[in-house]
Motif scaffolding. Structure first.
Motif, PDB file in Angstrom:
ATOM      1  N   TYR B  35     -48.381 -52.315  69.506  1.00  0.00           N
ATOM      2  CA  TYR B  35     -48.253 -51.574  68.259  1.00  0.00           C
ATOM      3  C   TYR B  35     -49.497 -51.792  67.407  1.00  0.00           C
ATOM      4  O   TYR B  35     -50.165 -52.814  67.514  1.00  0.00           O
ATOM      5  CB  TYR B  35     -47.038 -52.057  67.438  1.00  0.00           C
ATOM      6  CG  TYR B  35     -45.694 -51.573  67.919  1.00  0.00           C
ATOM      7  CD1 TYR B  35     -45.010 -52.248  68.924  1.00  0.00           C
ATOM      8  CD2 TYR B  35     -45.084 -50.457  67.349  1.00  0.00           C
ATOM      9  CE1 TYR B  35     -43.759 -51.807  69.356  1.00  0.00           C
ATOM     10  CE2 TYR B  35     -43.831 -50.011  67.770  1.00  0.00           C
ATOM     11  CZ  TYR B  35     -43.188 -50.704  68.782  1.00  0.00           C
ATOM     12  OH  TYR B  35     -41.950 -50.273  69.203  1.00  0.00           O
ATOM     13  N   GLN B  37     -50.602 -51.620  63.212  1.00  0.00           N
ATOM     14  CA  GLN B  37     -50.029 -51.539  61.874  1.00  0.00           C
ATOM     15  C   GLN B  37     -51.129 -51.371  60.847  1.00  0.00           C
ATOM     16  O   GLN B  37     -52.071 -52.163  60.786  1.00  0.00           O
ATOM     17  CB  GLN B  37     -49.201 -52.783  61.543  1.00  0.00           C
ATOM     18  CG  GLN B  37     -48.452 -52.676  60.211  1.00  0.00           C
ATOM     19  CD  GLN B  37     -47.578 -53.887  59.933  1.00  0.00           C
ATOM     20  OE1 GLN B  37     -47.925 -55.020  60.273  1.00  0.00           O
ATOM     21  NE2 GLN B  37     -46.412 -53.659  59.342  1.00  0.00           N
ATOM     22  N   MET B  40     -51.545 -47.238  55.751  1.00  0.00           N
ATOM     23  CA  MET B  40     -51.360 -45.788  55.663  1.00  0.00           C
ATOM     24  C   MET B  40     -50.339 -45.268  56.670  1.00  0.00           C
ATOM     25  O   MET B  40     -49.536 -44.389  56.346  1.00  0.00           O
ATOM     26  CB  MET B  40     -52.691 -45.086  55.878  1.00  0.00           C
ATOM     27  CG  MET B  40     -53.681 -45.277  54.740  1.00  0.00           C
ATOM     28  SD  MET B  40     -53.060 -44.570  53.201  1.00  0.00           S
ATOM     29  CE  MET B  40     -53.049 -42.839  53.623  1.00  0.00           C
ATOM     30  N   ARG B  41     -50.342 -45.782  57.872  1.00  0.00           N
ATOM     31  CA  ARG B  41     -49.544 -45.202  58.945  1.00  0.00           C
ATOM     32  C   ARG B  41     -48.385 -46.080  59.400  1.00  0.00           C
ATOM     33  O   ARG B  41     -47.597 -45.680  60.271  1.00  0.00           O
ATOM     34  CB  ARG B  41     -50.455 -44.879  60.130  1.00  0.00           C
ATOM     35  CG  ARG B  41     -51.553 -43.872  59.781  1.00  0.00           C
ATOM     36  CD  ARG B  41     -52.521 -43.717  60.945  1.00  0.00           C
ATOM     37  NE  ARG B  41     -51.890 -43.051  62.069  1.00  0.00           N
ATOM     38  CZ  ARG B  41     -51.874 -41.733  62.234  1.00  0.00           C
ATOM     39  NH1 ARG B  41     -52.455 -40.949  61.361  1.00  0.00           N
ATOM     40  NH2 ARG B  41     -51.280 -41.201  63.296  1.00  0.00           N
ATOM     41  N   GLY B  42     -48.298 -47.279  58.836  1.00  0.00           N
ATOM     42  CA  GLY B  42     -47.203 -48.163  59.215  1.00  0.00           C
ATOM     43  C   GLY B  42     -47.375 -48.675  60.630  1.00  0.00           C
ATOM     44  O   GLY B  42     -48.485 -48.864  61.114  1.00  0.00           O
ATOM     45  N   LEU B  43     -46.257 -48.909  61.312  1.00  0.00           N
ATOM     46  CA  LEU B  43     -46.259 -49.413  62.680  1.00  0.00           C
ATOM     47  C   LEU B  43     -46.234 -48.248  63.659  1.00  0.00           C
ATOM     48  O   LEU B  43     -45.292 -47.472  63.699  1.00  0.00           O
ATOM     49  CB  LEU B  43     -45.028 -50.278  62.917  1.00  0.00           C
ATOM     50  CG  LEU B  43     -45.137 -51.757  62.685  1.00  0.00           C
ATOM     51  CD1 LEU B  43     -43.768 -52.380  62.616  1.00  0.00           C
ATOM     52  CD2 LEU B  43     -45.950 -52.432  63.770  1.00  0.00           C
ATOM     53  N   LEU B  45     -46.431 -47.169  67.707  1.00  0.00           N
ATOM     54  CA  LEU B  45     -46.387 -47.596  69.094  1.00  0.00           C
ATOM     55  C   LEU B  45     -47.536 -46.940  69.853  1.00  0.00           C
ATOM     56  O   LEU B  45     -47.667 -45.716  69.863  1.00  0.00           O
ATOM     57  CB  LEU B  45     -45.059 -47.202  69.735  1.00  0.00           C
ATOM     58  CG  LEU B  45     -44.904 -47.523  71.216  1.00  0.00           C
ATOM     59  CD1 LEU B  45     -44.936 -49.031  71.453  1.00  0.00           C
ATOM     60  CD2 LEU B  45     -43.610 -46.934  71.759  1.00  0.00           C
TER      61      LEU B  45
END
Lengths: 112, 111
Positions: B35, B37, B40-43, B45
């Motif tokens: 992943y 992190q 701006m885009r978070g987590l 995959l």
């Protein structure tokens, strides 16, 4: 693509109060999981609730799941300063081969 | 159990350089996930493996990213050439059935 959406984005409470975080998702799921992330650390698995379950407890944590509304909530009772962290819901999307998709998280601050 | 082990913890590199991130999953876990992190885009995959075989790499942003899992105890994520927008924390996680165990992450800064 984002699956889970947490609400609120940030929550600030006093020690001893309860904290409730909500999560909404879009597709059919096998299960929904909640994770905690302390600043600068990896995520830690808290609890899993299956699609055929409605409520689950683990210590001070209570999770509910409403598949008709595609939503879940995480309740932390009697909060402590050590509960300060970001909390993420993650869904095991049936249509995505079972991989976990995480929401943006709720940042919880518990003031002593 | 030492958990999921990632190295390095921090990496600062210049744009254009090759970066290799490493992960040792928990013994007995048959699934491994990478992943990324960012604020701006978070987590996100990037890719996951099941029994050392890549199952879904649809999250890999570009051909500059590649991942391998030569055996059950080791995986690498490589970025070549690296760019400033690759700066993020990269997490590796492993799983046996349900519930992922995450490593502590590699904080990558590309300048």
């Amino acid at each position: 693509s984002q699956q889970g959406e947490e609400d609120p984005q940030a929550l600030s409470i006093q020690e001893g109060e309860n904290a409730t975080m909500n999560c909404s998702y879009k597709t059919s799921i096998n299960n929904l999981q909640w994770y905690r992330q302390n600043s600068g650390r990896g995520l830690v698995h808290l609890i899993l609730i299956r699609s055929n379950e409605r409520e689950k407890h683990s210590g001070r944590l209570r999770v509910t799941l409403d598949t008709s509304k595609k939503s879940s909530s995480l309740l932390i009772t009697a909060s402590r300063a050590a509960d300060t962290a970001s909390y993420f819901c993650a869904t095991d999307d049936r249509g995505q081969g079972g991989k976990l998709i995480f929401g943006q998280g709720t940042e919880l601050s518990v003031k002593p | 159990d030492a958990g999921v082990i990632q190295s390095p913890r921090h990496e600062v590199t210049e744009m254009g350089q090759e970066v290799t991130l490493r992960c040792k999953p928990i013994s007995g876990h048959n699934s491994l996930f990478w992943y990324r992190q960012t604020m701006m885009r978070g987590l996100e995959l990037l890719i996951y493996f099941n029994n050392n075989v890549p199952i879904d790499d649809s999250g890999m942003p570009e051909d500059r990213f590649s991942a391998k899992m030569p055996n059950a105890s080791f995986s690498t994520l490589k970025i070549q050439p690296s760019e400033p927008r690759d700066s993020a924390v990269y997490f590796c996680a492993s799983s046996a059935n349900y519930g992922y165990t995450f490593g502590s992450g590699t904080r990558l800064t590309v300048v």
